[in-house]
Design an enzyme around this catalytic site. Structure first.
Site, PDB file in Angstrom:
ATOM      1  N   LYS A   1       0.824  -1.213   0.000  1.00 45.93           N
ATOM      2  CA  LYS A   1       0.000   0.000   0.000  1.00 45.93           C
ATOM      3  C   LYS A   1       0.859   1.264   0.000  1.00 45.93           C
ATOM      4  O   LYS A   1       0.639   2.180  -0.801  1.00 45.93           O
ATOM      5  CB  LYS A   1      -0.912  -0.004   1.227  1.00 45.93           C
ATOM      6  CG  LYS A   1      -1.606   1.333   1.526  1.00 45.93           C
ATOM      7  CD  LYS A   1      -2.392   1.259   2.829  1.00 45.93           C
ATOM      8  CE  LYS A   1      -3.037   2.601   3.157  1.00 45.93           C
ATOM      9  NZ  LYS A   1      -2.102   3.544   3.781  1.00 45.93           N
ATOM     10  N   ASN A   2       1.822   1.327   0.891  1.00 47.47           N
ATOM     11  CA  ASN A   2       2.600   2.560   1.033  1.00 47.47           C
ATOM     12  C   ASN A   2       3.503   2.817  -0.171  1.00 47.47           C
ATOM     13  O   ASN A   2       3.797   3.972  -0.501  1.00 47.47           O
ATOM     14  CB  ASN A   2       3.413   2.528   2.326  1.00 47.47           C
ATOM     15  CG  ASN A   2       2.531   2.658   3.558  1.00 47.47           C
ATOM     16  OD1 ASN A   2       1.403   3.119   3.464  1.00 47.47           O
ATOM     17  ND2 ASN A   2       3.033   2.225   4.704  1.00 47.47           N
TER      18      ASN A   2
ATOM     19  N   ARG B   1      -4.726  10.497   2.757  1.00 42.56           N
ATOM     20  CA  ARG B   1      -3.423  10.985   3.193  1.00 42.56           C
ATOM     21  C   ARG B   1      -2.412  11.020   2.049  1.00 42.56           C
ATOM     22  O   ARG B   1      -1.661  11.979   1.881  1.00 42.56           O
ATOM     23  CB  ARG B   1      -2.912  10.077   4.325  1.00 42.56           C
ATOM     24  CG  ARG B   1      -1.545  10.469   4.864  1.00 42.56           C
ATOM     25  CD  ARG B   1      -1.618  11.703   5.692  1.00 42.56           C
ATOM     26  NE  ARG B   1      -0.293  12.223   6.000  1.00 42.56           N
ATOM     27  CZ  ARG B   1      -0.077  13.382   6.581  1.00 42.56           C
ATOM     28  NH1 ARG B   1      -1.090  14.136   6.933  1.00 42.56           N
ATOM     29  NH2 ARG B   1       1.136  13.811   6.824  1.00 42.56           N
TER      30      ARG B   1
ATOM     31  N   ASP C   1      -5.822   8.302   8.626  1.00 40.38           N
ATOM     32  CA  ASP C   1      -6.063   7.743   9.958  1.00 40.38           C
ATOM     33  C   ASP C   1      -6.161   8.822  11.028  1.00 40.38           C
ATOM     34  O   ASP C   1      -5.472   9.834  10.967  1.00 40.38           O
ATOM     35  CB  ASP C   1      -4.923   6.789  10.348  1.00 40.38           C
ATOM     36  CG  ASP C   1      -4.950   5.508   9.555  1.00 40.38           C
ATOM     37  OD1 ASP C   1      -6.047   5.102   9.168  1.00 40.38           O
ATOM     38  OD2 ASP C   1      -3.871   4.930   9.324  1.00 40.38           O
TER      39      ASP C   1
ATOM     40  N   ASP D   1       3.966   0.902  11.874  1.00 38.22           N
ATOM     41  CA  ASP D   1       2.704   0.294  11.454  1.00 38.22           C
ATOM     42  C   ASP D   1       2.491  -1.107  12.015  1.00 38.22           C
ATOM     43  O   ASP D   1       1.378  -1.634  11.951  1.00 38.22           O
ATOM     44  CB  ASP D   1       2.626   0.242   9.921  1.00 38.22           C
ATOM     45  CG  ASP D   1       2.306   1.598   9.314  1.00 38.22           C
ATOM     46  OD1 ASP D   1       1.886   2.499  10.065  1.00 38.22           O
ATOM     47  OD2 ASP D   1       2.474   1.761   8.097  1.00 38.22           O
TER      48      ASP D   1
ATOM     49  N   MET E   1       5.855   7.823  17.339  1.00 38.69           N
ATOM     50  CA  MET E   1       5.502   8.744  16.274  1.00 38.69           C
ATOM     51  C   MET E   1       4.134   9.403  16.428  1.00 38.69           C
ATOM     52  O   MET E   1       3.981  10.604  16.233  1.00 38.69           O
ATOM     53  CB  MET E   1       5.571   8.014  14.921  1.00 38.69           C
ATOM     54  CG  MET E   1       5.566   8.929  13.718  1.00 38.69           C
ATOM     55  SD  MET E   1       5.922   8.066  12.172  1.00 38.69           S
ATOM     56  CE  MET E   1       7.627   7.589  12.418  1.00 38.69           C
TER      57      MET E   1
END
Length: 436
Positions: free
Chosen positions: A22-23, A97, A121, A320, A342
């Protein structure tokens, strides 16, 4: 709003193939805006966030064509820049995002890029300063409309520059790199992110004609070129999904094989799970997880002190997967401190696990201590709501291991990051039903 009904307590068995990352997809798809030529991309995950970005590109005038499962061609030869100033774009852009990464390519190729304050998110503040400070360093003029939270950057021609990033932001680095490849002169980015997905972007850009050196390090040197061409690219498997399946196998005492994981790109992930007592075996490019019939025991440090699992920029452990680590620890032998540095709201989902019977002390918004049950006391089924992608998959894993039938609402959050997850889990024996 859709819901999962999960009957927990069943062992799973078989193999599962991780989806495309995904990223990585969110970066790679934005890069198609850098050229008028055709770019072919394979292994694109069929998930909500990625499909939203493809839809956004189509509204920008990018010609998209699906040529197979997970494979598309993109051609940005007639980009509609007027869409960026429309009310529709302000609504579309703020729901994702990853949409912020269209700004760098548009700025580099067309001299301007706009974006509403991006959503995503609800896990805490996610600054965009790194992105825009980078563009300003390249000579762009920045403006921000506080009334409708709309950002803009403009430049006749970007100029190469030296910059030290305030943080090793992955999306920030990607955005600046995509802007710098068409800038005049040389750009040096120090404290650059160097995770595998960013490396993938740089390799793809180099195949398109960019001149990027230092790929894989925290210093990238980019010699600007006048134009980029088309290319073909295949995305890596999703390391977050791979970590999720490792956690699922451990929590359900299941024997699972995770296929084609691109092992050399997993970094610390196998080692962290091994520290939690999970057997992670390499079989070619697959991961084999045996059934942990006797449970798993968390290691201590050499001096006997409690293990801490914390996130850090790559090659450190990805934030994550901390939600997965936290859930796994609820049934381990021993205790662990999870330190999420984070995002200040990412650990707030632990109240759901506490309701299920987990022994967790939320020390503060960033730290949680977990005392494992060693499977002597099962988690109890409950009704819960998924607050974000990673918490959602963690709650789903908890529900699959729990005694009884659980209900998870707002599963659209899970669908944002995991492709057809209910179908794929049913294929390995999970009792899961989707209700619309």
């Amino acid at each position: 709003m859709s819901t999962f009904i999960i009957e927990g307590g069943h062992q799973l068995k078989g193999s599962i193939q991780p989806q495309g990352a995904k990223n990585e997809a969110l970066q790679i798809l934005c890069a198609v805006l850098l050229t008028p030529e055709i770019v072919t991309i394979h292994n694109i995950p069929d998930i909500v966030d990625v499909n939203k970005l493809i839809s956004l590109l189509e509204k920008l005038g990018v010609k998209t064509k699906k040529i197979g499962s997970g494979s598309y061609t993109f051609q940005a030869d007639e980009v509609n820049m007027k869409y960026l100033e429309s009310a529709e774009f302000k609504e579309d852009g703020k729901g994702l995002r990853g949409s912020i990464m269209i700004v760098g390519p548009l700025l580099a190729r067309f001299g301007k890029g706009y974006i509403p304050k991006p959503g995503g998110d609800k896990i805490g503040r996610r600054r965009v300063d790194t992105h825009f400070e980078g563009f300003i360093n390249l000579g762009a003029k920045f403006r921000y409309n506080r009334e409708d939270h709309f950002y803009g950057v403009e430049a006749d021609r970007l100029k190469g520059a030296y910059m030290l990033l305030d943080e090793a932001s992955v999306t920030g680095t990607a955005n600046i790199v995509m802007a710098a490849v068409l800038a005049e002169g040389t750009t040096t980015i120090y404290n650059a992110a160097c995770e595998p997905y960013l490396q993938q972007l740089c390799k793809m850009l180099n195949r398109m004609g960019a001149k990027i050196s230092g790929v894989g390090s925290n210093m990238l040197v980019i010699d600007g070129v006048d134009a980029l061409g088309g290319t073909e690219h295949r995305m890596l498997p999703d390391m977050i999904e791979i970590g999720s399946w490792i956690g699922l196998a451990a929590m359900t005492k299941s024997e699972l094989t995770i296929k084609n994981v691109s092992w050399d790109d997993l970094g610390q992930i196998p080692n962290v799970f091994r520290k939690l007592g999970i057997t992670v075996e390499r079989d070619g490019d697959d991961i084999y997880i045996p059934a942990h019939k006797d449970g798993y025991e968390i290691q201590s440090y050499i001096d006997g002190s409690i293990l801490t699992v914390a996130d850090a920029p790559w090659p450190g452990f990805t934030p994550d997967l901390l939600s997965i680590v936290l859930v796994i620890a609820t049934q381990a032998r021993g205790a662990v401190l999870v330190h999420q540095k984070m995002f200040e709201s990412r650990l707030f989902f632990v109240d759901k696990l506490i309701d299920m019977g987990a022994k967790i002390i939320l020390c503060d918004p960033h730290r949680a201590t977990v005392i494992g049950h060693d499977f002597k006391s099962s988690l109890k089924a409950t009704t819960m709501t998924s607050p974000d992608i990673r918490a959602g998959i963690s709650l789903l894993i908890a529900a699959l291991s729990a005694k009884g039938t659980s209900t998870i609402h707002n599963i659209e959050q899970i669908d944002r990051g995991y492709e057809r997850i209910d179908e794929r889990l049913r294929a390995i024996g999970a009792k899961i039903t989707r209700l619309s």
